[in-house]
Each structure stands twice: as structure tokens, then as C-alpha cells.
Design a protein around this motif. Structure first.
Motif, PDB file in Angstrom:
ATOM      1  N   TRP A  47       8.775   9.035  -2.008  1.00 23.61           N
ATOM      2  CA  TRP A  47       9.685   7.513  -2.803  1.00 23.61           C
ATOM      3  C   TRP A  47      11.226   6.952  -1.227  1.00 23.61           C
ATOM      4  N   GLU A  48      11.764   8.333  -0.989  1.00 29.63           N
ATOM      5  CA  GLU A  48      12.789   7.941  -0.482  1.00 29.63           C
ATOM      6  C   GLU A  48      12.461   7.324   1.385  1.00 29.63           C
ATOM      7  N   ALA A  49      11.016   8.465   1.637  1.00 27.86           N
ATOM      8  CA  ALA A  49      10.729   7.581   2.933  1.00 27.86           C
ATOM      9  C   ALA A  49      10.308   5.942   2.850  1.00 27.86           C
ATOM     10  N   MET A  50      10.593   5.715   1.644  1.00 32.72           N
ATOM     11  CA  MET A  50       9.848   4.316   1.139  1.00 32.72           C
ATOM     12  C   MET A  50      10.946   3.308   1.402  1.00 32.72           C
ATOM     13  N   ILE A  51      12.329   3.809   0.796  1.00 36.40           N
ATOM     14  CA  ILE A  51      13.658   3.203   0.530  1.00 36.40           C
ATOM     15  C   ILE A  51      13.859   2.889   2.326  1.00 36.40           C
ATOM     16  N   ASP A  52      13.869   4.189   2.505  1.00 39.01           N
ATOM     17  CA  ASP A  52      15.342   4.237   4.260  1.00 39.01           C
ATOM     18  C   ASP A  52      14.355   3.018   4.914  1.00 39.01           C
ATOM     19  N   GLN A  75      17.634   0.693   0.088  1.00 38.35           N
ATOM     20  CA  GLN A  75      18.801   0.972  -1.001  1.00 38.35           C
ATOM     21  C   GLN A  75      19.891   0.711  -1.811  1.00 38.35           C
ATOM     22  N   ASP A  76      20.055  -0.519  -1.552  1.00 33.47           N
ATOM     23  CA  ASP A  76      21.390  -1.530  -2.234  1.00 33.47           C
ATOM     24  C   ASP A  76      19.798  -2.189  -3.247  1.00 33.47           C
ATOM     25  N   ASN A  77      18.496  -2.233  -3.486  1.00 37.02           N
ATOM     26  CA  ASN A  77      18.289  -2.604  -4.054  1.00 37.02           C
ATOM     27  C   ASN A  77      18.034  -2.513  -5.857  1.00 37.02           C
ATOM     28  N   LYS A  78      18.581  -3.292  -6.365  1.00 38.75           N
ATOM     29  CA  LYS A  78      19.027  -3.252  -8.028  1.00 38.75           C
ATOM     30  C   LYS A  78      18.246  -3.014  -8.103  1.00 38.75           C
ATOM     31  N   TRP A  79      16.655  -3.969  -8.569  1.00 39.50           N
ATOM     32  CA  TRP A  79      15.546  -3.769  -9.183  1.00 39.50           C
ATOM     33  C   TRP A  79      15.145  -2.614  -8.379  1.00 39.50           C
ATOM     34  N   LEU A  80      15.163  -1.851  -7.535  1.00 38.54           N
ATOM     35  CA  LEU A  80      14.278  -0.448  -6.895  1.00 38.54           C
ATOM     36  C   LEU A  80      14.835   0.610  -8.044  1.00 38.54           C
ATOM     37  N   GLU A  81      16.143   0.374  -7.981  1.00 44.02           N
ATOM     38  CA  GLU A  81      17.186   1.197  -8.534  1.00 44.02           C
ATOM     39  C   GLU A  81      16.976   1.557 -10.823  1.00 44.02           C
ATOM     40  N   LYS A  82      16.994   0.874 -10.590  1.00 39.44           N
ATOM     41  CA  LYS A  82      16.565   0.529 -12.111  1.00 39.44           C
ATOM     42  C   LYS A  82      14.944   1.478 -12.481  1.00 39.44           C
ATOM     43  N   ILE A  83      14.507   0.607 -11.755  1.00 37.77           N
ATOM     44  CA  ILE A  83      12.474   1.938 -12.237  1.00 37.77           C
ATOM     45  C   ILE A  83      13.063   3.241 -11.953  1.00 37.77           C
ATOM     46  N   SER A 139       0.942  -1.265   0.025  1.00 42.11           N
ATOM     47  CA  SER A 139       0.428   0.393   0.275  1.00 42.11           C
ATOM     48  C   SER A 139       1.305   1.457  -0.348  1.00 42.11           C
ATOM     49  N   GLN A 140       2.376   1.224   0.505  1.00 38.77           N
ATOM     50  CA  GLN A 140       3.169   2.560   0.106  1.00 38.77           C
ATOM     51  C   GLN A 140       3.136   2.841  -1.234  1.00 38.77           C
TER      52      GLN A 140
END
Length: 166
Positions: free
Chosen positions: A76-81, A86-94, A57-58
Motif C-alpha cells: 500500500w505504501e509503495a503504491m501511494i509513494d 499521499q494527499d488523496n482523501k478518498w484513499l485515506e478514507k478507504i 493491476s498494482q
């Protein structure tokens, strides 16, 4: 299309298709189909889905309910934190291609979504009611408790108050 070039093309996130569309329609806005990307979230972030039931949901709120660019970036930054991604390659890619699929960015190029008028107006009305309810019935987190901050928290919507705090 009677020889007219489209203004926007929405495609799957596939390198071959992306290259072909860019080659054939270089002056057209190219966007990725959000549905295809969202479908991959549970595949690439399966462990997060199982450990944190609220992640889905977030993530959805972040990509669908961000109206301005700054709000998307903040969420986005709040969700990543929050989930230590921070090191998830797929999230970095999208994230690197977010301007090609996140509605906040895509709608700047005007992409017509075919929804019945009643559904559009009802959805907008419902969203506004929810935001108004939240603003009226809850207090945002204060950072300083200065009178100016207290006043702003009562006058601004939650979204504007977040921007004010920056």
C-alpha cells in the motif's frame, strides 16, 4: 437462520446501513463489500487510471494478493509513494477502514467464500507456481550486497526477503 445470529455481515459502505447493522447486531463482525469499494476506484482515481495504465493491476495486487498484514502495508505504501497519492482523501478514507474490507484482515475473522473446490485448489496452485517461478528466475534488488543479504536473497521467497530487509 432459526434465531441464530450471523457471525459476519458483509455490507455496502453506507453510513446508514453501517449504523443499522451495528445497532441490530453489535456482536457481529461487520465488513464492507470489497466489490463495491473496487468499483469506486476508477471513479475516484480516474486521472491515475488514464496516466498510469499499471495502477489498476498494482492496486488489485495490493488488496488481493497480500497474505500477511506487513505485506499489505508495504505494498500500500509503495503504491501511494509511486503515484504521489499521499494527499488523496478518498484513499485515506478507504485506508482508514481497511480492516473491514481487505482480504488479509477480513479472512482473520473467517469469511467463507463460495468457490468450487477445483477452482480454489487450481488458483492456489497457479499462484504458488508464479511465485516459485519469480523466485527462481529473478533476483531481488539488493540494498547492501553483504554476503548475508546475498545468501538470504537465494534462500528466502521474495515476500520473506522483503521482510528480512526491513
Amino acid at each position: 437462520m432459526l434465531g441464530a445470529c450471523p457471525k459476519t455481515i458483509i455490507i455496502d459502505q453506507d453510513a446508514a446501513i453501517t449504523n443499522a447493522v451495528a445497532s441490530v447486531f453489535p456482536a457481529v463482525n461487520h465488513h464492507y463489500c470489497m466489490w463495491h469499494i473496487e468499483k469506486k476506484v476508477s471513479e475516484y482515481l480516474n486521472y491515475i487510471y488514464h496516466e498510469h495504465t499499471e495502477f489498476k493491476s498494482q492496486f488489485w495486487k495490493c488488496i488481493h494478493q497480500s497474505i500477511i498484514v506487513e505485506e499489505f502495508e508495504f505494498d500500500w505504501e509503495a503504491m501511494i509513494d509511486k503515484y504521489g497519492l499521499q494527499d488523496n482523501k478518498w484513499l485515506e478514507k478507504i485506508y482508514d477502514i481497511h480492516a473491514k474490507w481487505i482480504p488479509t484482515f477480513v479472512h482473520q475473522n473467517f469469511v467463507l467464500e463460495c468457490l468450487p473446490p477445483k477452482k480454489c485448489s487450481y488458483a492456489r496452485y497457479k499462484k504458488e507456481r508464479e511465485k516459485t517461478f519469480k523466485t527462481v528466475n529473478s533476483k531481488p534488488l539488493m540494498q547492501t550486497y553483504y554476503p548475508m543479504e546475498e545468501k538470504a536473497s537465494k534462500v528466502y521467497t521474495r515476500k520473506l526477503f522483503k521482510i528480512f530487509l526491513k
